[in-house]
Scaffold this active site. Sequence first.
Site, PDB file in Angstrom:
ATOM      1  N   ASP A  12     -24.702  40.614  -6.913  1.00 36.69           N
ATOM      2  CA  ASP A  12     -24.288  39.918  -8.171  1.00 36.69           C
ATOM      3  C   ASP A  12     -25.071  38.733  -8.724  1.00 36.69           C
ATOM      4  O   ASP A  12     -24.860  37.444  -8.589  1.00 36.69           O
ATOM      5  CB  ASP A  12     -22.595  39.158  -7.809  1.00 36.69           C
ATOM      6  N   LYS A  63     -15.883  50.757 -10.957  1.00 38.84           N
ATOM      7  CA  LYS A  63     -14.231  50.653 -11.061  1.00 38.84           C
ATOM      8  C   LYS A  63     -13.749  51.439 -12.249  1.00 38.84           C
ATOM      9  O   LYS A  63     -13.161  51.047 -13.350  1.00 38.84           O
ATOM     10  CB  LYS A  63     -13.619  48.892 -11.019  1.00 38.84           C
ATOM     11  N   GLY A  68      -8.745  61.569 -17.430  1.00 39.37           N
ATOM     12  CA  GLY A  68      -9.510  62.179 -16.506  1.00 39.37           C
ATOM     13  C   GLY A  68     -10.599  62.759 -16.970  1.00 39.37           C
ATOM     14  O   GLY A  68     -11.626  63.003 -16.073  1.00 39.37           O
ATOM     15  N   THR A  70     -12.987  62.127 -19.063  1.00 38.02           N
ATOM     16  CA  THR A  70     -13.959  61.211 -18.967  1.00 38.02           C
ATOM     17  C   THR A  70     -14.424  60.745 -17.717  1.00 38.02           C
ATOM     18  O   THR A  70     -15.774  60.539 -17.381  1.00 38.02           O
ATOM     19  CB  THR A  70     -13.398  59.890 -20.023  1.00 38.02           C
ATOM     20  N   GLN A 186     -11.220  34.253  -4.890  1.00 38.58           N
ATOM     21  CA  GLN A 186     -10.710  35.237  -3.645  1.00 38.58           C
ATOM     22  C   GLN A 186      -9.499  34.601  -3.302  1.00 38.58           C
ATOM     23  O   GLN A 186      -9.082  33.731  -2.824  1.00 38.58           O
ATOM     24  CB  GLN A 186     -11.792  35.810  -2.636  1.00 38.58           C
TER      25      GLN A 186
HETATM   26  O1  LIG Z   1     -10.944  44.030  -5.155  1.00 38.02           O
HETATM   27  C1  LIG Z   1     -11.942  43.757  -5.201  1.00 38.02           C
HETATM   28  C2  LIG Z   1     -12.912  44.682  -5.578  1.00 38.02           C
HETATM   29  C3  LIG Z   1     -14.190  44.352  -5.818  1.00 38.02           C
HETATM   30  N1  LIG Z   1     -14.818  43.116  -5.562  1.00 38.02           N
HETATM   31  C4  LIG Z   1     -16.347  42.892  -5.729  1.00 38.02           C
HETATM   32  O2  LIG Z   1     -16.760  42.216  -4.262  1.00 38.02           O
HETATM   33  C5  LIG Z   1     -17.386  41.323  -4.754  1.00 38.02           C
HETATM   34  C6  LIG Z   1     -17.106  40.082  -4.006  1.00 38.02           C
HETATM   35  O3  LIG Z   1     -18.027  39.125  -4.217  1.00 38.02           O
HETATM   36  P1  LIG Z   1     -17.864  37.539  -3.584  1.00 38.02           P
HETATM   37  O4  LIG Z   1     -18.794  36.833  -4.028  1.00 38.02           O
HETATM   38  O5  LIG Z   1     -17.928  37.707  -1.980  1.00 38.02           O
HETATM   39  O6  LIG Z   1     -16.403  37.219  -3.719  1.00 38.02           O
HETATM   40  C7  LIG Z   1     -17.799  40.944  -6.047  1.00 38.02           C
HETATM   41  O7  LIG Z   1     -18.763  41.849  -6.600  1.00 38.02           O
HETATM   42  C8  LIG Z   1     -16.411  41.769  -6.926  1.00 38.02           C
HETATM   43  O8  LIG Z   1     -16.743  42.334  -7.872  1.00 38.02           O
HETATM   44  C9  LIG Z   1     -13.819  42.163  -5.244  1.00 38.02           C
HETATM   45  O9  LIG Z   1     -14.153  41.097  -4.930  1.00 38.02           O
HETATM   46  N2  LIG Z   1     -12.517  42.462  -5.011  1.00 38.02           N
END
Ligand SMILES: O=c1ccn([C@@H]2O[C@H](COP(=O)(O)O)[C@@H](O)[C@H]2O)c(=O)[nH]1
Length: 237
Positions: A12, A63, A68, A70, A186
């Site tokens: 990222d 994601k 369907g 497309t 998160q």
């Molecule tokens: O539910 C989800 C789905 C995708 N992600 C992705 O994972 C990484 C997590 O990055 P961190 O910096 O470790 O938090 C990020 O690219 C999200 O788009 C998610 O976190 N949760």
Amino acid sequence: MDTKDRLICALDVDSVAKAEALVIRLGDSVTFYKVGYQLVFNGGLPFAQDLARSGKKIFLDMKLHDIGNTVSKGVEAIARMGMTFLTVHAFPQTMKAAVEGARGSDLKILSVTVMTSYDDADLVEAGYRQSVSELVSQRVAQAMALGVPGLILSPEEAATTRNRVGDTMLLVTPGVRPAGSDSGDQKRIMTPGDAIRAGADHLVVGRPIVAAADPRAVAEAIQAEIAGSAGVPATLK
Ligand SMILES: O=c1ccn([C@@H]2O[C@H](COP(=O)(O)O)[C@@H](O)[C@H]2O)c(=O)[nH]1
């Protein structure tokens, strides 16, 4: 599976130059990368394909969610790009179309159950009546019935889901934080060791590696924690 492949580093960053520099710095400590919106929309798709050609495994985190037709046509095109995983949202029409689009290729579809940045209150705000665990459970059942190869879920749901699906599905968990690191946005998190012991196959880790002063040292520490936790049941932790 090679134990090193269990860590997926989320690339990222906002430019291909930064991604290239990070991949060089991480060297052989990371074998599997996730490429998502930030890098793809900064010109990173050809870079992801080059990385796949160079021998790294790539998880394209798009994601997808659309009608369907497309979704299946888009997945057919992605299936020719040399990627290992592709995400779609866990809606039945979308999952069915994605499985159809990937048929006959090596691309594995992962269904995103409930984003790891959501808790029960976020689902209520979005109009759902179920708790996170209820919605994950419903989506696991639907993904399984549709023959989706893998799931994105938080480590908190990994143990229950593993008991349910056995070895029939890949469990991939973002929401992983080494002890003491910032959770950021998160909401459902575990340490790498706990996530592996809960039954996750692959852990997705972004900011704790990408934003570290020494990304390679962090990646190596996570790899060591994964290797030390593999095969240890959660009840013995
Ligand atoms: O539910 C989800 C789905 C995708 N992600 C992705 O994972 C990484 C997590 O990055 P961190 O910096 O470790 O938090 C990020 O690219 C999200 O788009 C998610 O976190 N949760």
